[in-house]
Design a protein around this motif. Structure first.
Motif, PDB file in Angstrom:
ATOM      1  N   LYS A  62     115.129  17.815  15.288  1.00  0.00           N
ATOM      2  CA  LYS A  62     116.131  19.277  15.798  1.00  0.00           C
ATOM      3  C   LYS A  62     115.614  19.189  13.719  1.00  0.00           C
ATOM      4  CE  LYS A  62     119.223  22.472  16.457  1.00  0.00           C
ATOM      5  NZ  LYS A  62     120.272  22.557  17.826  1.00  0.00           N
ATOM      6  N   GLU A  63     116.636  18.656  13.125  1.00  0.00           N
ATOM      7  CA  GLU A  63     116.481  19.812  11.531  1.00  0.00           C
ATOM      8  C   GLU A  63     115.501  19.591  10.572  1.00  0.00           C
ATOM      9  OE1 GLU A  63     119.072  20.515   8.251  1.00  0.00           O
ATOM     10  OE2 GLU A  63     119.387  20.383   9.812  1.00  0.00           O
ATOM     11  N   ALA A  64     114.499  18.305  11.026  1.00  0.00           N
ATOM     12  CA  ALA A  64     112.647  18.598  10.655  1.00  0.00           C
ATOM     13  C   ALA A  64     112.036  19.286  11.169  1.00  0.00           C
ATOM     14  CB  ALA A  64     112.270  17.003  10.705  1.00  0.00           C
ATOM     15  N   ARG A  65     112.921  20.186  12.371  1.00  0.00           N
ATOM     16  CA  ARG A  65     111.666  21.446  13.138  1.00  0.00           C
ATOM     17  C   ARG A  65     110.331  20.724  13.774  1.00  0.00           C
ATOM     18  NH1 ARG A  65     112.677  26.755   9.512  1.00  0.00           N
ATOM     19  NH2 ARG A  65     114.501  26.942   9.951  1.00  0.00           N
ATOM     20  N   CYS A  66     110.345  19.537  14.249  1.00  0.00           N
ATOM     21  CA  CYS A  66     109.435  18.642  14.610  1.00  0.00           C
ATOM     22  C   CYS A  66     109.669  18.153  16.565  1.00  0.00           C
ATOM     23  CB  CYS A  66     108.926  17.897  13.791  1.00  0.00           C
ATOM     24  SG  CYS A  66     110.098  16.684  13.624  1.00  0.00           S
ATOM     25  N   ALA A  67     109.097  17.959  16.875  1.00  0.00           N
ATOM     26  CA  ALA A  67     109.058  17.723  18.100  1.00  0.00           C
ATOM     27  C   ALA A  67     109.844  16.197  17.965  1.00  0.00           C
ATOM     28  CB  ALA A  67     107.635  17.942  19.167  1.00  0.00           C
ATOM     29  N   ALA A  68     110.946  16.025  19.496  1.00  0.00           N
ATOM     30  CA  ALA A  68     111.146  14.796  18.827  1.00  0.00           C
ATOM     31  C   ALA A  68     110.468  13.591  19.415  1.00  0.00           C
ATOM     32  CB  ALA A  68     112.074  14.726  20.201  1.00  0.00           C
ATOM     33  N   GLY A  69     109.322  13.634  20.309  1.00  0.00           N
ATOM     34  CA  GLY A  69     107.819  12.775  20.562  1.00  0.00           C
ATOM     35  C   GLY A  69     107.430  12.204  18.768  1.00  0.00           C
ATOM     36  N   SER A  70     107.582  13.225  18.216  1.00  0.00           N
ATOM     37  CA  SER A  70     106.886  13.064  16.549  1.00  0.00           C
ATOM     38  C   SER A  70     107.778  11.973  15.499  1.00  0.00           C
ATOM     39  CB  SER A  70     106.687  14.451  15.549  1.00  0.00           C
ATOM     40  OG  SER A  70     106.189  15.525  16.465  1.00  0.00           O
ATOM     41  N   PHE A  71     108.933  11.862  16.206  1.00  0.00           N
ATOM     42  CA  PHE A  71     109.609  10.804  15.473  1.00  0.00           C
ATOM     43  C   PHE A  71     109.084   9.519  15.115  1.00  0.00           C
ATOM     44  CE2 PHE A  71     112.601   7.768  14.487  1.00  0.00           C
ATOM     45  CZ  PHE A  71     113.673   7.778  14.006  1.00  0.00           C
ATOM     46  N   TYR A  72     108.427   9.301  16.284  1.00  0.00           N
ATOM     47  CA  TYR A  72     108.449   7.765  16.940  1.00  0.00           C
ATOM     48  C   TYR A  72     106.901   7.180  16.151  1.00  0.00           C
ATOM     49  CZ  TYR A  72     112.164   7.531  19.382  1.00  0.00           C
ATOM     50  OH  TYR A  72     114.467   7.649  20.048  1.00  0.00           O
ATOM     51  N   THR A  73     106.160   8.635  16.225  1.00  0.00           N
ATOM     52  CA  THR A  73     104.755   8.554  15.362  1.00  0.00           C
ATOM     53  C   THR A  73     104.929   7.361  13.958  1.00  0.00           C
ATOM     54  OG1 THR A  73     104.116  10.115  16.091  1.00  0.00           O
ATOM     55  CG2 THR A  73     103.072   9.332  14.429  1.00  0.00           C
ATOM     56  N   TYR A  74     106.103   7.945  13.207  1.00  0.00           N
ATOM     57  CA  TYR A  74     106.532   7.484  12.068  1.00  0.00           C
ATOM     58  C   TYR A  74     107.279   6.137  11.385  1.00  0.00           C
ATOM     59  CZ  TYR A  74     103.465  11.117  11.616  1.00  0.00           C
ATOM     60  OH  TYR A  74     103.067  12.587  11.307  1.00  0.00           O
ATOM     61  N   PHE A  75     108.667   6.723  12.754  1.00  0.00           N
ATOM     62  CA  PHE A  75     109.571   5.477  13.259  1.00  0.00           C
ATOM     63  C   PHE A  75     109.625   4.555  14.289  1.00  0.00           C
ATOM     64  CE2 PHE A  75     109.950   8.320   9.532  1.00  0.00           C
ATOM     65  CZ  PHE A  75     109.990   8.024   8.236  1.00  0.00           C
ATOM     66  N   ALA A  76     110.509   3.524  13.831  1.00  0.00           N
ATOM     67  CA  ALA A  76     110.540   3.290  15.670  1.00  0.00           C
ATOM     68  C   ALA A  76     112.227   3.237  15.983  1.00  0.00           C
ATOM     69  CB  ALA A  76     110.597   1.974  15.578  1.00  0.00           C
ATOM     70  N   ASN A  77     113.165   3.992  14.881  1.00  0.00           N
ATOM     71  CA  ASN A  77     114.608   3.639  15.641  1.00  0.00           C
ATOM     72  C   ASN A  77     115.745   4.260  13.826  1.00  0.00           C
ATOM     73  OD1 ASN A  77     114.463   1.228  13.525  1.00  0.00           O
ATOM     74  ND2 ASN A  77     114.962  -0.005  15.240  1.00  0.00           N
ATOM     75  N   LYS A  78     116.459   4.058  14.081  1.00  0.00           N
ATOM     76  CA  LYS A  78     117.267   4.805  13.554  1.00  0.00           C
ATOM     77  C   LYS A  78     117.334   4.374  11.851  1.00  0.00           C
ATOM     78  CE  LYS A  78     121.810   5.523  14.990  1.00  0.00           C
ATOM     79  NZ  LYS A  78     123.104   5.873  14.903  1.00  0.00           N
ATOM     80  N   LYS A  79     117.231   2.827  12.198  1.00  0.00           N
ATOM     81  CA  LYS A  79     117.138   1.960  10.573  1.00  0.00           C
ATOM     82  C   LYS A  79     116.477   2.002  10.349  1.00  0.00           C
ATOM     83  CE  LYS A  79     118.871  -2.233  11.306  1.00  0.00           C
ATOM     84  NZ  LYS A  79     118.234  -3.976  12.269  1.00  0.00           N
ATOM     85  N   GLU A  80     114.415   2.095  10.873  1.00  0.00           N
ATOM     86  CA  GLU A  80     113.908   2.728   9.862  1.00  0.00           C
ATOM     87  C   GLU A  80     113.752   3.901   9.434  1.00  0.00           C
ATOM     88  OE1 GLU A  80     109.717   2.138  11.959  1.00  0.00           O
ATOM     89  OE2 GLU A  80     110.248   0.279  12.508  1.00  0.00           O
ATOM     90  N   VAL A  81     114.261   4.736   9.769  1.00  0.00           N
ATOM     91  CA  VAL A  81     114.083   5.826   8.694  1.00  0.00           C
ATOM     92  C   VAL A  81     115.203   6.144   8.095  1.00  0.00           C
ATOM     93  CG1 VAL A  81     115.969   7.225  10.502  1.00  0.00           C
ATOM     94  CG2 VAL A  81     113.825   8.543   9.460  1.00  0.00           C
ATOM     95  N   LEU A  82     116.086   5.544   8.105  1.00  0.00           N
ATOM     96  CA  LEU A  82     117.050   4.955   6.652  1.00  0.00           C
ATOM     97  C   LEU A  82     116.851   4.361   6.130  1.00  0.00           C
ATOM     98  CD1 LEU A  82     120.409   5.195   5.641  1.00  0.00           C
ATOM     99  CD2 LEU A  82     120.538   3.341   7.490  1.00  0.00           C
ATOM    100  N   ALA A  83     115.863   3.366   6.420  1.00  0.00           N
ATOM    101  CA  ALA A  83     114.927   2.742   5.192  1.00  0.00           C
ATOM    102  C   ALA A  83     114.302   3.337   4.393  1.00  0.00           C
ATOM    103  CB  ALA A  83     114.119   1.028   5.169  1.00  0.00           C
TER     104      ALA A  83
END
Length: 230
Positions: A62-83
Motif C-alpha cells: 500500500k505504501e509503495a502504491r503497487c498491487a499486493a501480488g507484485s511483492f512476490y515477484t521480487y521478495f518471498a517474505n518479510k525477511k527478504e525485503v528486510l535484507a
C-alpha cells in the motif's frame, strides 16, 4: 547499530548488514527495478513506523502504491525485503572507526572525526537502528551478521590503537582488542541511549550533539592516556 571499529586490512570490506542469500537477482527491466526500489523504500518506512514484528506485507505494498501480488515477484517474505532494506542502507550506516592513523596525523583529531562520523550516521538512521535491535532478538541469521559486522569494526579500531601504541601515543600496557571492545561499546551504547531510547537528556531536552562527541572522544583519549589528555 554495531560499534566503531576495524577491518583486518585497509582493502578488506566490512561484512554486509544482511545475508545476501536472502536476495534474488535484480530485475532485468527498468520498470521492474523501479517497482522493486519502491517496495524497498516503502518497507523501510513501514518497518521504522510499525516495527518488524507488526509490519504487514499489505502495508508495504500500500505504501509503495503497487498491487499486493507484485511483492512476490521480487521478495518471498518479510525477511527478504528486510535484507534489501538493510543492504541499501549499509553505505550510509557504515561506521568508519578509527582506522589507520598516519605518523603525521593529530591522533586526537582523527579520533574525534571518527566518533563524529559514527554518531552522525547513527543519529541519521536512528529509526533503522531501533529496528535492528528488534530484529536481532527474533532472527538468528540477522543477529549473526550484525555480530560479524560489529567485530569487523572493532578489529579496525584495535589496529588503530596498536599503531598509536607503537608511536607512543597510547598506553602500551592495555590490550588493543580488549580496549577497542570496551571503548567502541561505550560509544555505541551512548548512541543508542541518545538517539533511540531517548533517555540521554540535557536539562530535559535532546542531548547536545557536540557535547556528546566531545565527551566520548575525551573519555576514549583519557582511557588510552593520550599525551595532554590524562
Amino acid at each position: 547499530m554495531d560499534s566503531t571499529a576495524p577491518e583486518e586490512s585497509d582493502s578488506e570490506t566490512a561484512p554486509p548488514m544482511a545475508p545476501l542469500s536472502q536476495l534474488r537477482e535484480p530485475p532485468a527491466t527498468k520498470r521492474g527495478a523501479r517497482t522493486r526500489a519502491a517496495l524497498v523504500t516503502a518497507a523501510r518506512r513501514v518497518f521504522e513506523r510499525d516495527g518488524y514484528l507488526d509490519a504487514r506485507l499489505t502495508d508495504i505494498t500500500k505504501e509503495a502504491r503497487c498491487a499486493a501480488g507484485s511483492f512476490y515477484t521480487y521478495f518471498a517474505n518479510k525477511k527478504e525485503v528486510l535484507a534489501a532494506v538493510l543492504l541499501e542502507a549499509q553505505e550510509d550506516m557504515l561506521h568508519p572507526g578509527m582506522g589507520r592513523v598516519q605518523a603525521t596525523d593529530d591522533a586526537y583529531a582523527v579520533l574525534e572525526a571518527s566518533n563524529r562520523a559514527y554518531l552522525e550516521a547513527y543519529r541519521r538512521n536512528a529509526k533503522l537502528m531501533a529496528l535492528l535491535e528488534q530484529v536481532a532478538q527474533v532472527e538468528p541469521e540477522f543477529r549473526e551478521f550484525r555480530r560479524r559486522r560489529a567485530d569487523a569494526f572493532i578489529r579496525r579500531n584495535a589496529r588503530g590503537i596498536a599503531e598509536l601504541q607503537a608511536r607512543g601515543v597510547a598506553d602500551r600496557e592495555v590490550d588493543p582488542m580488549t580496549a577497542s571492545r570496551a571503548l567502541s561499546g561505550m560509544v555505541s551504547v551512548m548512541a543508542y541511549h541518545a538517539f533511540v531510547a531517548g533517555d540521554v537528556r540535557d536539562e530535559g531536552g535532546p542531548v547536545d550533539f557536540e557535547a556528546l562527541v566531545s565527551t566520548v572522544t575525551r573519555l576514549w583519549a583519557n582511557a588510552l592516556r593520550f599525551p595532554g589528555h590524562r
